[in-house]
Design a protein around this motif. Structure first.
Motif, PDB file in Angstrom:
ATOM      1  N   GLY A 264       0.807  -1.221   0.000  1.00 27.58           N
ATOM      2  CA  GLY A 264       0.000   0.000   0.000  1.00 27.58           C
ATOM      3  C   GLY A 264       0.835   1.263   0.000  1.00 27.58           C
ATOM      4  O   GLY A 264       0.355   2.332   0.390  1.00 27.58           O
TER       5      GLY A 264
ATOM      6  N   SER B 104       0.158   4.295  -3.966  1.00 25.50           N
ATOM      7  CA  SER B 104      -1.280   4.520  -4.117  1.00 25.50           C
ATOM      8  C   SER B 104      -1.671   4.911  -5.534  1.00 25.50           C
ATOM      9  O   SER B 104      -2.855   4.912  -5.868  1.00 25.50           O
ATOM     10  CB  SER B 104      -1.752   5.606  -3.139  1.00 25.50           C
ATOM     11  OG  SER B 104      -1.037   6.809  -3.354  1.00 25.50           O
TER      12      SER B 104
ATOM     13  N   GLN C 153      -7.294  -2.962  -2.505  1.00 20.69           N
ATOM     14  CA  GLN C 153      -7.334  -1.865  -3.469  1.00 20.69           C
ATOM     15  C   GLN C 153      -8.213  -2.242  -4.651  1.00 20.69           C
ATOM     16  O   GLN C 153      -8.151  -3.365  -5.154  1.00 20.69           O
ATOM     17  CB  GLN C 153      -5.918  -1.552  -3.973  1.00 20.69           C
ATOM     18  CG  GLN C 153      -5.870  -0.494  -5.067  1.00 20.69           C
ATOM     19  CD  GLN C 153      -4.451  -0.164  -5.483  1.00 20.69           C
ATOM     20  OE1 GLN C 153      -3.497  -0.402  -4.743  1.00 20.69           O
ATOM     21  NE2 GLN C 153      -4.288   0.390  -6.670  1.00 20.69           N
TER      22      GLN C 153
ATOM     23  N   THR D  18      -9.367   0.377  -7.796  1.00 23.95           N
ATOM     24  CA  THR D  18      -9.479   1.768  -8.251  1.00 23.95           C
ATOM     25  C   THR D  18     -10.828   2.039  -8.904  1.00 23.95           C
ATOM     26  O   THR D  18     -11.322   3.166  -8.839  1.00 23.95           O
ATOM     27  CB  THR D  18      -8.344   2.093  -9.238  1.00 23.95           C
ATOM     28  OG1 THR D  18      -8.236   1.068 -10.234  1.00 23.95           O
ATOM     29  CG2 THR D  18      -7.009   2.197  -8.518  1.00 23.95           C
TER      30      THR D  18
ATOM     31  N   PHE E  43      -9.206   1.857  -1.287  1.00 18.29           N
ATOM     32  CA  PHE E  43      -7.772   1.776  -1.017  1.00 18.29           C
ATOM     33  C   PHE E  43      -7.553   1.752   0.497  1.00 18.29           C
ATOM     34  O   PHE E  43      -7.836   2.727   1.195  1.00 18.29           O
ATOM     35  CB  PHE E  43      -7.019   2.955  -1.626  1.00 18.29           C
ATOM     36  CG  PHE E  43      -5.522   2.852  -1.475  1.00 18.29           C
ATOM     37  CD1 PHE E  43      -4.771   2.141  -2.406  1.00 18.29           C
ATOM     38  CD2 PHE E  43      -4.867   3.436  -0.400  1.00 18.29           C
ATOM     39  CE1 PHE E  43      -3.399   2.022  -2.265  1.00 18.29           C
ATOM     40  CE2 PHE E  43      -3.498   3.321  -0.246  1.00 18.29           C
ATOM     41  CZ  PHE E  43      -2.751   2.609  -1.192  1.00 18.29           C
TER      42      PHE E  43
ATOM     43  N   LYS F 288      -5.151   1.907   3.545  1.00 19.74           N
ATOM     44  CA  LYS F 288      -3.838   2.489   3.800  1.00 19.74           C
ATOM     45  C   LYS F 288      -2.866   1.423   4.302  1.00 19.74           C
ATOM     46  O   LYS F 288      -3.260   0.421   4.902  1.00 19.74           O
ATOM     47  CB  LYS F 288      -3.953   3.623   4.817  1.00 19.74           C
ATOM     48  CG  LYS F 288      -4.736   4.821   4.319  1.00 19.74           C
ATOM     49  CD  LYS F 288      -4.797   5.908   5.387  1.00 19.74           C
ATOM     50  CE  LYS F 288      -5.559   7.124   4.895  1.00 19.74           C
ATOM     51  NZ  LYS F 288      -5.635   8.190   5.922  1.00 19.74           N
ATOM     52  N   SER F 289      -1.590   1.681   4.072  1.00 17.27           N
ATOM     53  CA  SER F 289      -0.555   0.695   4.403  1.00 17.27           C
ATOM     54  C   SER F 289      -0.570   0.319   5.875  1.00 17.27           C
ATOM     55  O   SER F 289      -0.406  -0.857   6.238  1.00 17.27           O
ATOM     56  CB  SER F 289       0.823   1.233   4.012  1.00 17.27           C
ATOM     57  OG  SER F 289       1.098   2.442   4.692  1.00 17.27           O
TER      58      SER F 289
END
Length: 361
Positions: free
Chosen positions: A47, A50, A64, A66, A71, A73-74
């Protein structure tokens, strides 16, 4: 469980295109030249990129997508990352760096002391980061990643700055950690030997794409010299420790599925238990071919086999594939030798190599 990727990532002069399903069992190695896309692929999984377009799925969890504007987050992916440069906090000592990871883990099942023991850094606890060697820094970085209790651990060339001795120790440490914790790992390297010693399955990348995939021995035995940075092609295999002969400085090996004694090989003494498995490799230039069974020779290893492929490598050299004991051995000879011996596919021959030709690192 697996990581399913369908990703397209564009840079100014580079494209990463990946449509892969990476099993989250064992250790998956990613091998390739610098700039082939290995690190970019890890960063997408973690992640940290992005701007990648497409989907990343961890089992039934969508990390994720798109098209759906999804998405995660890491820091919420529960994926650990050990970088090439360790990235420890320079203003903290070792314990301070480890405390940071503990505070980020909401439900710890392992204590700091357990992880310190597991990563063998007891003697480093009170040291400042600036007092650590490259290998020690990577052990601390590994401990910090484990303390966060990730479901998956990504390692981006963590041994590249280490000498051979430290590298061998870290490979053994990583293998033990994987076995103890049953922690899936994806390990990136440009070193064929590191991948050969650690990985169960391998992806080979070139120019932003995966060009080869499969079991570690199968992939390495089919690598082209261009992928191995000009290093000599090799035979990768696993053998069983049969017995140690310390008076001669040798260890006797057998093929794992063979009857003891039917395929006996010898290597320099190995510090491993009887009946354990040894991952090893033999350089193609270390194997020779004879038409008759060797007699009265100092070359300790010889096996009968059948030639199943002859490939011209250059104007002056050729690669011969000899199947012996259900294992393909790659042999690099001059074309002069091929013609002198009149080698051909289907021919029965004997391969021979010295004890020190069987290497484990």
């Amino acid at each position: 469980m697996s990581i399913a990727l369908n990703i397209h990532l564009e840079y100014d002069n580079f494209s990463l295109i990946s449509e892969e399903e990476i099993p989250l069992k064992g250790i998956t190695g990613i091998l390739g030249h610098s700039g082939s896309g290995k690190t970019s692929l890890l960063r997408v999984i973690a992640g940290l990129n992005s701007n990648a377009i497409g989907t990343v799925e961890y089992g039934d969890i969508i990390l994720q997508n798109t098209d759906r504007n999804t998405f995660i987050k890491s820091e919420l992916r529960n994926i650990g990352f050990v970088f090439q440069d360790a990235r420890l906090f320079p203003h903290l000592d070792v314990l301070g760096n480890l405390d940071f990871a503990v505070k980020r883990c909401q439900s710890s099942s392992m204590t700091i002391d357990e992880v310190i023991c597991l990563t063998q850094i007891e003697h480093l606890k009170k040291r400042h980061v600036g007092q650590l060697s490259a290998g020690e820094k990577q052990r601390v970085a590994l401990a910090r990643a484990i303390l966060a209790e990730p479901k998956l651990l990504l390692l981006d060339e963590p041994l590249s700055a280490l000498d051979n001795k430290a590298r061998g120790e870290m490979v053994e440490l990583l293998r033990n950690i994987h076995q103890r914790l049953d922690l899936p790992m994806i390990y990136v390297s440009h070193s064929v030997i590191e991948i050969q010693q650690l990985a169960d399955n391998v992806l080979v990348m070139e120019n932003g794409k995966v060009i080869q995939r499969g079991h570690v021995h199968q992939v390495i035995n089919q690598l082209h010299e261009s992928v191995t940075h000009g290093q000599t092609i090799q035979t990768s295999l696993s053998l069983k420790i049969q017995q140690h002969l310390p008076n001669f400085g040798l260890t006797q090996l057998d093929f794992i599925d063979a009857q003891p004694g039917n395929s006996r090989l010898y290597t320099n003494v190995v510090d491993k238990k009887i009946n354990s498995h040894l991952r090893c490799y033999i350089l193609a230039t270390d194997i020779s071919i004879t038409l008759q069974q060797p007699q009265d020779t100092s070359v300790i290893n010889n096996l009968q086999g059948v030639i199943n492929n002859i490939q011209r490598l250059s104007r002056n050299s050729a690669q011969i594939t000899v199947n012996a004991c259900a294992q393909d051995f790659l042999v690099k000879l001059t074309r002069y030798s091929v013609e002198k011996l009149k080698l051909e596919i289907g021919q029965t021959v004997y391969i021979q190599f010295k004890a020190n030709a069987i290497r484990s690192y």
